[in-house]
Every structure is written in C-alpha cells, then in structure tokens.
Design a protein around this motif. Structure first.
Motif, PDB file in Angstrom:
ATOM      1  N   ARG A 125       0.810  -1.257   0.256  1.00 42.52           N
ATOM      2  CA  ARG A 125       0.359   0.037   0.059  1.00 42.52           C
ATOM      3  C   ARG A 125       0.869   1.270  -0.197  1.00 42.52           C
ATOM      4  O   ARG A 125       0.357   2.228  -0.690  1.00 42.52           O
ATOM      5  N   GLU A 126       1.858   1.314   0.599  1.00 42.64           N
ATOM      6  CA  GLU A 126       2.950   2.529   0.617  1.00 42.64           C
ATOM      7  C   GLU A 126       3.521   2.710  -0.675  1.00 42.64           C
ATOM      8  O   GLU A 126       3.594   3.805  -1.182  1.00 42.64           O
ATOM      9  N   LYS A 129       0.759   4.333  -2.658  1.00 42.12           N
ATOM     10  CA  LYS A 129       0.653   5.712  -2.377  1.00 42.12           C
ATOM     11  C   LYS A 129       1.585   6.563  -2.921  1.00 42.12           C
ATOM     12  O   LYS A 129       1.289   7.480  -3.578  1.00 42.12           O
ATOM     13  N   THR A 130       2.759   5.953  -3.189  1.00 44.92           N
ATOM     14  CA  THR A 130       3.894   6.857  -3.482  1.00 44.92           C
ATOM     15  C   THR A 130       3.803   6.873  -5.152  1.00 44.92           C
ATOM     16  O   THR A 130       3.934   7.989  -5.966  1.00 44.92           O
ATOM     17  N   LEU A 132       1.055   6.908  -6.651  1.00 45.76           N
ATOM     18  CA  LEU A 132      -0.144   7.612  -7.194  1.00 45.76           C
ATOM     19  C   LEU A 132       0.337   9.063  -6.883  1.00 45.76           C
ATOM     20  O   LEU A 132      -0.107   9.898  -7.598  1.00 45.76           O
ATOM     21  N   ALA A 133       1.077   9.401  -6.172  1.00 41.06           N
ATOM     22  CA  ALA A 133       1.495  10.735  -5.789  1.00 41.06           C
ATOM     23  C   ALA A 133       2.335  11.375  -6.907  1.00 41.06           C
ATOM     24  O   ALA A 133       2.190  12.289  -7.612  1.00 41.06           O
ATOM     25  N   ALA A 153      -4.979   4.477  -7.941  1.00 46.86           N
ATOM     26  CA  ALA A 153      -5.876   4.995  -6.730  1.00 46.86           C
ATOM     27  C   ALA A 153      -6.840   3.738  -6.250  1.00 46.86           C
ATOM     28  O   ALA A 153      -6.796   3.651  -4.921  1.00 46.86           O
ATOM     29  N   VAL A 156      -4.580   1.345  -4.233  1.00 46.31           N
ATOM     30  CA  VAL A 156      -4.314   2.022  -2.798  1.00 46.31           C
ATOM     31  C   VAL A 156      -5.413   1.365  -1.817  1.00 46.31           C
ATOM     32  O   VAL A 156      -5.519   1.148  -0.942  1.00 46.31           O
ATOM     33  N   SER A 157      -6.843   1.592  -2.315  1.00 46.19           N
ATOM     34  CA  SER A 157      -7.923   1.434  -1.591  1.00 46.19           C
ATOM     35  C   SER A 157      -8.086  -0.010  -1.444  1.00 46.19           C
ATOM     36  O   SER A 157      -8.440  -0.519  -0.288  1.00 46.19           O
TER      37      SER A 157
END
Length: 361
Positions: A125-126, A129-130, A132-133, A153, A156-157
């Motif tokens: 997940r981390e 998230k990276t 996605l950013a 995204a 991540v969910s």
C-alpha cells in the motif's frame, strides 16, 4: 251274582281313591293358608330404606393461595468459548474457575502467518501511495492519463481493504472474555489444534442467577412482573427469594402451562447453575374461599362432580377445582356458601335417591 258284587266293590274303591286325591289337591291350594316368607337375599338393605351418609356444610374460609412448582437455576449469562478460526494454541492466560473481567485475554492462537501477510500488504500500500503521488504530478502536466491515475488509486484502496481484513483475522486469534464472569474447566492445552467446533472452556455469570419454572395457565393473569418468588434447593436449609422479571407470552400446548423466569441475587455464591429448586409464589389471600373434603369430589373424564343435598335427595353438581392441600380441595365454581355436600356413601347414591344424615360437619 258274585261277579256283580265284585264290580260294586271295585267301583267303591276307585271312588274313594279319587275323592281322597281331590281333597288333598283342594287342601294344598287353599288361598287362606299362610305361606312362608323368603329371607332377604344376602342380608342386604331392605327395599326403600334410605342410605346413611356423612355431609359437610360449605362455609367460607380464609385461604392463603400458594403456587408450588419445580424450577431450575440458570446462569444469568453463559457461553461456550470457541475459536472463530482453525489454529494452534500458543498461550493460555487463565486459570480454571477464576473470575475474569470483560475483555480479558484468555487464549492466544498462532498468528505468524497473518502478521506476515499484514506486513506485506502495508508495504504494498505504501508503494501504491508513492506511485499515486507521482502520477498525480504527471497528470497536472498532461504526462499521464486520468485512467492510469484512477487505476493506481483503486489499488491503494484495495490494499487498505485487505489490511483491514487481515487485522480482523488477527483479532480472531485472541479469545477474550465477552462479559465478566467465572470460567469453567479447561478442555485444551497449549499446542493443540482447535477449530470453530472446539469448546475450549465455558464462562458463566453467577451473580445474579435466573430461575426458570412453569405454572398452570389459569394463573397467567394473576402473576405479574415484580412478584416475589421463594424457593429452596436440595442440600440447603436456607429459603431464598427472587423476583419475576419475564413471563413467556405463549402457553405451552403440551403441558398447558406458562413459563416464568425470575432473577435471584447470588452475592454469597451459595447457589449454582443447574440446581433443582422448589419454588413458591404466594398470591393474595382469599377470605371467602370454598374448601371441601377431597373425598367429596367425583373425578370424571371431562368434568368433576359433587353430590349436594336437595330436600333429602342426592343432586349431582358439576364443579371446578383450584388448589389442594393435605385433605381439602378448593372449589372455584359450582358451589355456594351453605350448600351441604355428601362426603361418604358416594358410590351407592344415584341422582334423586333419598338418604339420611349419619354425621354433619
């Protein structure tokens, strides 16, 4: 001449014999001659003689109506502790028969595989998230499509949902007390493989206790919530008290009784679940109750009867009965104050048959 004389003698003899026989027959059938009377068969009661019977005059009495019933003590709360998942026991934290509080950890199952999976999902997940950013920055300069950003995204969910699922699985490896109570005997040991059908131990709340019993349906509208209940248990001379807090709204079709549950304080821990109890509920005193001797009631298949004196003759009356004691029974319908009820000679009496009193009580 001689023949004529002989014939004359024979005729005379025949006439004499016939005359004697006629005389004997006439004398034996003389209606004026008295006949011997036959004795009464078996020495029984002469015809028309009234039967002697004991009687009881109905009068009002004060009745302390008490409903007695058999009951069973139950735990206020009781549960069999079973695991929700299959696993191996790594630690047991309780002692048999101990008092525990709600939420206390009792048994721990192996959770190494779940923790490893949880750690993996958190790392994934981390990373998502990276990614996605970075994609959101590229989207601002039109360096990536909106679809790619939405896919990341969603990942991540999804990782977040998987993490929550594994955390829930992790909680299932911990067997905790659902309420404050007393633990039972332990049925497993460390290292044992258990499944959702394995009963590891029991937990019971012993203060207060419940007592379940049943009463006849005719008392359904008499008994109310909050009424006191007195009871005793085997091997204990003390008399305990509880209070009714629940009444089953349905009448049992098999027994025609209503189930009742009372709450009983047990701070002394002298009462135990499963004990047999003899319960008593005292209803309001009835100052004008009708009580008659039990032997006066004639049981039947559909109804009960008593014999009432009606101008010196037997009259059969259908009655309804209530509570009983050692020698008397309550009549709730069918008799009035002042009626005279027959208590002996019931088997000989028939409707309308005359009788005489032997003893009146």
């Amino acid at each position: 001449m001689r023949n004529k004389t002989l014939k004359t003698v024979i005729i005379i003899v025949i006439l004499a014999v016939v005359g004697f026989l006629v005389y004997k027959f006439t004398a034996g059938s003389n209606p004026k001659e008295p006949k011997a009377s036959a004795p009464a068969a078996g020495g029984g009661r002469a015809a028309g003689r009234p039967i002697l019977a004991d009687a009881y005059v109905v009068k009002p009495v004060k009745l302390d109506e008490i409903i007695k019933a058999s009951g069973t003590l139950q735990s206020n709360e009781e549960v069999e502790l079973k695991p929700e998942i299959t696993g191996r026991i790594t630690q047991i934290y309780f002692k048999e028969g101990a008092q525990v509080s709600k939420g206390t950890l009792l048994i721990k199952l192996y959770d190494g595989d779940i923790r490893a999976q949880l750690q993996k999902l958190e790392l994934q997940r981390e990373l998502a998230k990276t990614t996605l950013a970075r994609q959101e920055k590229l989207l601002k300069i039109n360096g990536i499509s909106q679809q790619d950003v939405d896919v990341t995204a969603n990942q991540v969910s999804a990782y977040g949902a998987d993490i929550e699922y594994n955390r829930a699985q992790l909680q299932k490896t911990e067997i905790r007390a659902p309420f404050t109570g007393t633990l039972g005997l332990r049925n497993v040991s460390e290292g044992a493989i258990v499944s959702p059908s394995t009963i590891m131990t029991t937990l019971q709340q012993l203060d207060p206790l419940k007592i379940d019993f049943a009463t006849p349906e005719k008392y359904r509208n008499v008994i109310k919530q909050g009424d006191p209940v007195y009871f005793s248990v085997a091997g204990d001379t003390n008399r305990y008290k509880g209070s009714i807090y629940a009444i089953d709204p349905k009448i049992d079709l098999a027994t025609r009784s209503v189930k009742i549950r009372a709450i009983v304080p047990n701070s002394s821990r002298r009462l135990f679940p499963g004990s047999f109890a003899t319960t008593e509920i005292q209803l309001k005193d009835n100052p004008n109750a009708i009580m008659i001797p039990s032997q006066a009631v004639i049981p039947g298949t559909r109804f009960k009867q008593v014999i009432v004196a009606d101008s010196g003759k037997a009259k059969f009356v259908v009655v309804e009965t209530g509570i009983r004691n050692e020698s008397n029974v309550q009549i709730t319908n069918g008799l009035q104050i002042g009626d005279t009820v027959i208590t002996s000679g019931i088997l000989q009496l028939k409707p309308g048959m005359p009788f005489k009193y032997n003893k009146v009580q």
